[in-house]
Design an enzyme around this catalytic site. Structure first.
Site, mmCIF file in Angstrom:
data_model
loop_
_atom_site.group_PDB
_atom_site.id
_atom_site.type_symbol
_atom_site.label_atom_id
_atom_site.label_comp_id
_atom_site.label_asym_id
_atom_site.label_seq_id
_atom_site.Cartn_x
_atom_site.Cartn_y
_atom_site.Cartn_z
ATOM 1 N N ASP A 183 51.285 39.484 41.930
ATOM 2 C CA ASP A 183 50.302 40.503 41.570
ATOM 3 C C ASP A 183 50.028 40.403 40.075
ATOM 4 O OD1 ASP A 183 48.694 42.692 41.326
ATOM 5 O OD2 ASP A 183 50.110 44.142 42.146
ATOM 6 N N ASN B 178 38.562 43.296 34.161
ATOM 7 C CA ASN B 178 37.311 43.773 34.761
ATOM 8 C C ASN B 178 36.701 44.903 33.962
ATOM 9 O OD1 ASN B 178 37.031 42.032 36.960
ATOM 10 N ND2 ASN B 178 38.299 43.294 38.297
ATOM 11 N N ASP C 129 36.160 37.268 37.893
ATOM 12 C CA ASP C 129 36.099 36.180 38.870
ATOM 13 C C ASP C 129 36.558 34.862 38.246
ATOM 14 O OD1 ASP C 129 35.156 37.949 40.723
ATOM 15 O OD2 ASP C 129 33.081 37.254 40.676
ATOM 16 N N ASP D 49 43.704 41.190 43.424
ATOM 17 C CA ASP D 49 44.324 40.333 42.401
ATOM 18 C C ASP D 49 45.713 39.883 42.833
ATOM 19 O OD1 ASP D 49 45.532 42.777 42.258
ATOM 20 O OD2 ASP D 49 45.398 42.988 40.079
#
Length: 320
Positions: A160, A168, A177, A203
């Site tokens: 993770d 973001n 991305d 993610d």
């Protein structure tokens, strides 16, 4: 590596195992035969299941697959007698499964290049370019069954990203991305060809590691963690950056908001030492990943035995 992937590798090297076993052609040398024999040793009763899946992309039970394969060979012989010329196994399989039994309906002929492109949409995550959750589910199930059959270890790592939301929020989803693609590339570069790297969701990533003990997986996971820790995300040119007021230490520092250093929390579980069921393997790896994240991030927590001389910032624990 799954048998399906092994068959594709053999096909790319010029050895079409389906045609060899379908009696269309013979191998060119003893060395080629040795390659095929090594592949067959690992398949057990699933050989005909995987061979038919390779041809039709349909799954049959082991008993049904073996029966269908024998029936196709008989059908192939009859077609050759009637036509007075050789018939390829795949042609006989199509005629038998579509025309004679109706097991395959609405069949369309698709060229190999087009089929590969189509499959990439089915099993590859288009953002991270690693395998997707569908592939993860199918491959992990297959590898657990294989590990159970042959008594070999299998380790699952779940990863993770600790601060992906910040990427973001500050730099935008396009940059996010890009980061996912970069992490996917790093995971592929730091795992073996036999391993399967998948995007588990958001993610989160997963690495399925056949024939890998907890200690070996820990070493690999440590290498992955360090590789991700070297990724520095900078704002795209012209982006509007939302600056934070204070640094991690609580003091204002000039330039802190000009970049983000990635880190990852990793949890791992090993079959069968930690658990002997697929769902429990996922559940344990996920819970250990959450523990790693809640206890400081940028670390690995695994079930199983403690590896020799692990780095001080990591910890193993007995998961049983």
């Amino acid at each position: 590596m799954s048998l399906f992937e092994s068959l594709r590798k053999l096909e790319e090297s010029g050895i079409d195992l389906v045609e060899v076993l379908g009696q269309d052609e013979h191998l060119r040398s003893p060395a080629d035969l040795a390659v095929v024999v090594d592949q067959l040793r690992e398949t057990g009763d699933d050989l005909y299941v995987e061979l038919l899946h390779f041809v039709t992309y349909r799954r049959f039970s082991p008993a049904q697959a073996k029966s269908i394969w024998a029936a196709i060979l008989k059908h192939k012989s009859r077609m050759e007698d009637k036509l007075g010329r050789p018939v390829r196994f795949r042609v006989a399989a199509l005629d038998y499964l579509h025309g004679k039994t109706g097991l395959l309906r609405g069949v369309r002929l698709v060229a190999r290049s087009e089929m590969d492109a189509l499959l990439s949409y089915v099993v590859v995550d288009e953002v991270s370019t690693v395998f997707n959750r569908r592939y993860f589910n199918e491959t992990l199930s297959s590898e657990v069954n294989r590990a159970r059959r042959y008594g070999s270890p299998l380790t699952l790592l779940l990863l993770d990203l600790d601060n992906f939301k910040e990427v973001n929020d500050r730099y935008g989803h396009l940059e996010g991305d890009h980061v996912l693609r970069q992490v996917g590339r790093l995971l592929r570069e730091n795992t073996r060809q036999a391993d399967s790297v998948c995007r588990y969701g958001g993610d989160e990533f997963a690495a399925i590691l056949p024939e890998t003990t907890a200690s070996e997986a820990f070493t690999l996971g440590d290498r992955i963690r360090k590789a991700i820790g070297r990724v520095i995300v900078r704002p795209p040119r012209g982006a509007v950056i939302q600056k934070s007021e204070k640094s991690e230490e609580g003091e204002e520092r000039e330039g802190d908001d000009d970049y983000i250093v990635l880190s990852a929390s990793i949890g791992g579980a090993t079959f069968p030492t930690d658990c002997d069921e697929l769902e429990d393997l996922i559940r344990l790896a996920d819970s250990l990943c959450l523990e790693a994240k809640s206890e400081g991030k940028n670390r690995i927590k695994m079930g199983g035995e403690r590896p020799p001389e692990p780095p001080a910032e990591f910890e193993f624990r007995n998961a049983k």
